[in-house]
Design an enzyme around this catalytic site. Structure first.
Site, PDB file in Angstrom:
ATOM      1  CG  ASP A 188      -6.958   2.793  -0.655  1.00  0.00           C
ATOM      2  OD1 ASP A 188      -5.747   2.815  -0.898  1.00  0.00           O
ATOM      3  OD2 ASP A 188      -7.407   2.045   0.435  1.00  0.00           O
TER       4      ASP A 188
ATOM      5  CG  HIS B  19      -4.491   0.904   4.077  1.00  0.00           C
ATOM      6  ND1 HIS B  19      -3.818  -0.032   3.002  1.00  0.00           N
ATOM      7  CD2 HIS B  19      -5.349   1.543   3.394  1.00  0.00           C
ATOM      8  CE1 HIS B  19      -4.130   0.312   2.023  1.00  0.00           C
ATOM      9  NE2 HIS B  19      -5.077   1.214   2.055  1.00  0.00           N
TER      10      HIS B  19
ATOM     11  CB  CYS C  37      -1.008  -0.056   1.164  1.00  0.00           C
ATOM     12  SG  CYS C  37      -0.289  -0.099   2.788  1.00  0.00           S
TER      13      CYS C  37
END
Length: 681
Positions: free
Chosen positions: A491, A475, A431
Site C-alpha cells: 500500500d 481505498h 490513494c
C-alpha cells in the site's frame, strides 16, 4: 347528491395531510416536478371544495394523464424500472384527488395510499423508515375514521386518537404473525434504474473516482466478528475486486474475472453466531505460521454490483459465489438488497506460486506503448543499477515517503502521460493516484502488479460491538507478485500517510484537519456530537437489521427449535392457538375493565345506600322522581318515617355542595350513617 355520499370536510383535510406524509419520502428518489403536480392538485381540490372550480372533465383528464406518462418517460428514459413505476403509481395517487365526488372515491384513494406508502420501504428499510411508514399508515387510517365518523364528533383529533388506538391494538397480532408466518423470498422483483445502485466504486478506476467519496459517510457494510475483537486498523483491508487491464489512464477488471468458475459452499449451522464447519481447500497455498483465522459476518448494503467484500485469503459461506483465480468473490447476480454472509479469513496464508502462466504475466505486466516515458526511464535506471525486485519496491516507497503529499483535493492530471504528470509534477494525490502510479512503476520494471479496490479500516461501534465501514473508507492499494512468495499487498498510501492506515479514515481526518488550507481536511471534519449521534443511530439500525430484517427461513427454524422444541406443524398450530387465546383473553379483560361499573362518588353514596335499604323493604323510586319527592311519598304513606327521611334528605342535599375531603363532609356522612341505622322499616 345525497348527504350520505358527500365527502366530510374533516375527512378531506386528513386525506390531504396523509397524502403529504405518504409522498414526502418518495420525492428524494423521484423527479422534483412531482412536487409541482401535487401542489396544483391540492390547490385545485381546495377550489373545488370552495365552489370556485369544477372537477376536470374527461376532455382534460385524458390529455393530462398522457402528458404525465410522457413526462415520466422523458425523466427516466424508460418506464419499466423501479423509480418510474413508483412514480407512475404516485401520479395516479395525486391525480385521483381531482375527481373525488363521493365517499367511495375517497375510500379508493385511501386504499391506494396504503400501497403507495409501502413503496417507500423499497428504497430504505431502516428503522426510521419503518416508523415513518407506520405514521403514514396511521394518518391514512385517521382519514378513513374521519370519513365514517363525521357525525359522531366534530373534534379533528378524535379520529387520530381512534386510529392510533387501532394501530396499537394491532401490534401484538403483527408480532405474532412475524414470528409464525412462513418466511419466503420475494414473489416479484422490479428492475432498477441504472443509476440506482450505490457503491464506492465500479469495475474500473480512473484518477479522482475514489476521492469523490470522501464526504460520503453512508454505510457500505457492517462486520460482526465472532469474538467481538476486530483486528488492528492496519489489517482491515476489505478486498472487493482487482484491476489489471490498463489503457494509460483507466484500470479495469481482466477478462477472466468476468468469466470465473463457479464454486458452491453449502453451510448449515444450528446457531446464528456459531462458527460454521468450514471446508477450506487452499490448493497452492502455504502456511506462514500457526493457523490464524477470523470468523465474521458481513451485512452488506445494496450496491447493485456483484462483488462481495472480505479480508485477504477468505472463504465465503454463501451459495452461488464465483471465486476468481485471484481469490475475489463475485455473485452470479448483483447485490440488489441487503445481504448477510459469513466469512472465514486466513490472513497468514499466502499464495505460493513458483511461476505465473504466460497469460497471467502478460496481463499483470502490460503497459500501453509510448505512454508515461519518464516513469519508464526512471525505473529502467533502477534496473541498470542492479536492483532486485524487492529493492525496486523499496526504492519506490522511499520516494513516495520523501517527496509526496497525501491530499483529498481534486488533483487534475494531464490527459497525456497522467502518471508522469503525477510523479514528476503534482506529487500530491489520493490513494488511487498512488496505487495507480506504483503499479505502473512495477510493471515498467517487469514486476507483475495490479490495483486492488475495496475499503480500508472502519469505525468500531461500542454499543453493538460491530465494525462500520462507510463509503468514505473506500481505498485502492497494490499487489505485487514475487517468486516463491506469490502475491503480496503493498500500500503506497501507507508510505505517504501511515496515519491514514493506522487510524482509519475518520480518525485521520480529525487529526489532519489542522492542515485544511492545503489538504482540504477541515471541510470533512464532523462535530463530535454529530458523529456520536450517527453512531448511535447506526447501532439502532444494525440491531433492527440483525434481529428483524435478517429473520429469514433459517432463523425462523432456529427460533422454532429454541422456543417450541421443533418445527413440526402441530407445534406451530398449537403455539398459534395458544397465542391467539392469550391475546383474546387480554382483550376481553381490557374490555371488561373499560365497561366495569365505576364506584359512586362519596357525596352520592349515602343516598344510594338508603335507596338500597328502602328497595329491600319494597319501596322503589320512580325514574322521574327526585330524592325529595321519593322521601315525601314514603312519609305520606308512613308518617312515622317522615321526620327521619326529611332530615336525611336535607343532609344528603347539603353533602352535594360541600368541598370534598373536609371535616364538615365527614361529620355529615357520620350523621347520615346514624340516621340510616336508626331507620326501622
Amino acid at each position: 347528491m345525497s348527504l350520505v355520499y358527500q365527502i366530510p370536510r374533516k375527512a378531506l383535510w386528513w386525506l390531504l395531510i396523509a397524502q403529504a406524509a405518504v409522498i414526502l419520502p418518495l420525492l428524494q428518489h423521484l423527479p422534483s416536478w412531482l412536487i409541482l403536480v401535487w401542489t396544483v392538485c391540492v390547490a385545485w381540490r381546495v377550489q373545488i371544495v370552495r365552489g370556485v372550480y369544477d372537477a376536470p372533465k374527461s376532455i382534460v383528464k385524458i390529455p393530462l394523464a398522457l402528458a404525465m406518462v410522457a413526462a415520466l418517460i422523458l425523466s427516466f428514459g424508460k418506464l419499466f424500472a423501479l423509480e418510474p413505476l413508483v412514480a407512475l403509481l404516485l401520479l395516479a395517487f395525486l391525480l385521483k384527488l381531482l375527481e373525488l365526488q363521493s365517499q367511495r372515491d375517497v375510500l379508493l384513494l385511501l386504499l391506494l395510499g396504503f400501497f403507495v406508502g409501502s413503496t417507500q420501504l423499497l428504497f430504505s428499510t431502516s428503522i426510521l423508515a419503518f416508523l415513518y411508514a407506520v405514521c403514514s399508515f396511521t394518518l391514512l387510517l385517521t382519514a378513513f375514521m374521519a370519513l365514517h365518523t363525521a357525525t359522531e364528533s366534530k373534534s379533528l383529533w378524535q379520529s387520530l386518537k381512534k386510529s392510533s388506538l387501532i394501530i396499537v391494538q394491532a401490534v401484538p397480532l403483527a408480532v405474532l404473525l412475524f414470528f409464525i408466518m412462513p418466511r419466503i423470498g420475494s414473489l416479484w422483483t422490479v428492475p432498477m434504474s441504472s443509476g440506482s445502485g450505490k457503491t464506492g466504486f465500479s469495475d474500473s478506476m480512473a484518477p479522482g473516482n475514489i476521492s469523490q467519496l470522501n464526504k460520503d459517510y453512508s454505510p457500505a457494510f457492517r462486520v460482526d466478528f465472532a469474538d467481538k475483537k476486530p483486528p488492528a486498523q492496519r489489517e482491515l483491508y476489505w478486498r472487493g475486486l482487482s484491476l489489471s487491464a490498463f489503457d494509460g489512464r483507466r484500470w479495469e477488471m481482466p477478462f477472466q474475472n468476468r468469466n470465473a468458475r463457479l464454486r458452491y459452499h453449502h453451510l448449515r449451522q444450528q446457531e446464528r453466531k456459531q462458527p460454521p464447519q468450514w471446508k477450506v481447500d487452499f490448493t497452492g497455498y502455504r502456511r506462514q505460521a500457526d493457523v490464524l483465522f477470523f470468523d465474521y459476518e458481513v451485512m452488506m448494503e445494496p450496491s447493485f454490483q456483484p462483488w462481495l467484500f472480505s479480508m485477504a485469503t477468505a472463504e465465503v459461506g454463501l451459495n452461488n459465489v464465483i471465486a476468481t483465480d485471484d481469490f475475489l468473490h463475485l455473485r452470479e447476480s448483483p447485490v440488489a438488497q441487503r445481504l448477510l454472509y459469513r466469512v472465514r479469513s486466513y490472513p497468514q496464508f499466502s499464495r505460493e506460486i513458483d511461476s505465473l502462466t504466460r497469460g497471467q504475466r502478460f496481463i499483470n505486466t502490460q503497459l500501453p506503448q509510448d505512454v508515461n516515458p519518464r516513469t519508464a526511464q526512471l525505473v529502467a535506471s533502477w534496473r541498470q543499477e542492479g536492483k532486485s525486485d524487492r529493492q525496486i519496491i523499496a526504492q519506490a516507497l522511499r520516494w513516495f515517503q520523501g517527496e509526496f503529499t497525501y491530499s483529498l483535493q481534486d488533483t487534475a492530471l494531464a490527459a497525456e502521460n497522467p502518471v508522469d504528470d503525477f510523479l514528476f509534477n503534482r506529487q500530491r494525490g489520493y490513494c488511487e493516484h498512488f496505487s495507480s502510479a506504483f503499479v505502473v512503476m512495477m510493471r515498467a520494471a517487469d514486476i507483475p502488479a495490479r490495483v486492488v479496490l475495496g475499503y480500508q479500516g472502519g469505525q468500531w461501534n461500542d454499543d453493538e460491538q460491530y465494525l462500520l465501514v462507510t463509503q468514505a473508507d473506500a481505498h485502492a492499494w497494490a499487489e505485487v507478485w514475487l517468486p516463491s512468495v506469490g502475491w503480496q499487498r503493498v500500500d503506497p498510501t501507507n508510505a505517504v500517510a501511515p496515519e491514514r492506515i493506522e487510524l482509519g479514515f475518520r480518525e485521520y481526518i480529525e487529526q489532519a484537519s489542522a492542515a485544511s488550507e492545503t489538504n482540504g481536511f477541515a471541510e470533512l471534519r464532523q462535530a463530535p456530537w454529530l458523529a456520536q449521534v450517527q453512531m448511535r443511530l447506526d447501532a439502532l439500525n444494525y440491531s433492527w437489521q440483525s434481529w428483524v430484517l435478517s429473520y429469514d427461513q433459517e432463523q425462523q427454524l432456529i427460533f422454532f427449535q429454541k422456543v417450541l422444541g421443533g418445527d413440526e406443524h402441530w407445534r406451530i398450530v398449537a403455539a398459534l392457538m395458544a397465542s391467539a387465546t392469550l391475546m383474546l383473553a387480554i382483550l376481553g379483560l381490557w374490555l371488561w375493565w373499560r365497561a366495569r361499573p365505576l364506584p359512586p362518588p362519596p357525596e352520592l353514596l349515602p343516598w344510594l345506600l338508603l335507596e338500597q335499604k328502602l328497595q329491600r323493604s319494597g319501596w322503589q323510586r320512580n325514574p322521574a322522581e327526585t330524592a325529595q319527592q321519593f322521601a315525601e311519598r314514603i312519609g305520606s304513606e308512613k308518617p312515622e318515617l317522615a321526620g327521619i327521611l326529611g332530615r336525611y334528605t336535607q343532609l344528603a342535599y347539603k353533602l352535594l355542595y360541600l368541598p370534598p375531603n373536609t371535616e364538615q363532609q365527614e361529620a355529615i356522612i357520620q350523621q347520615l350513617r346514624r340516621l340510616r341505622n336508626s331507620l326501622r322499616l
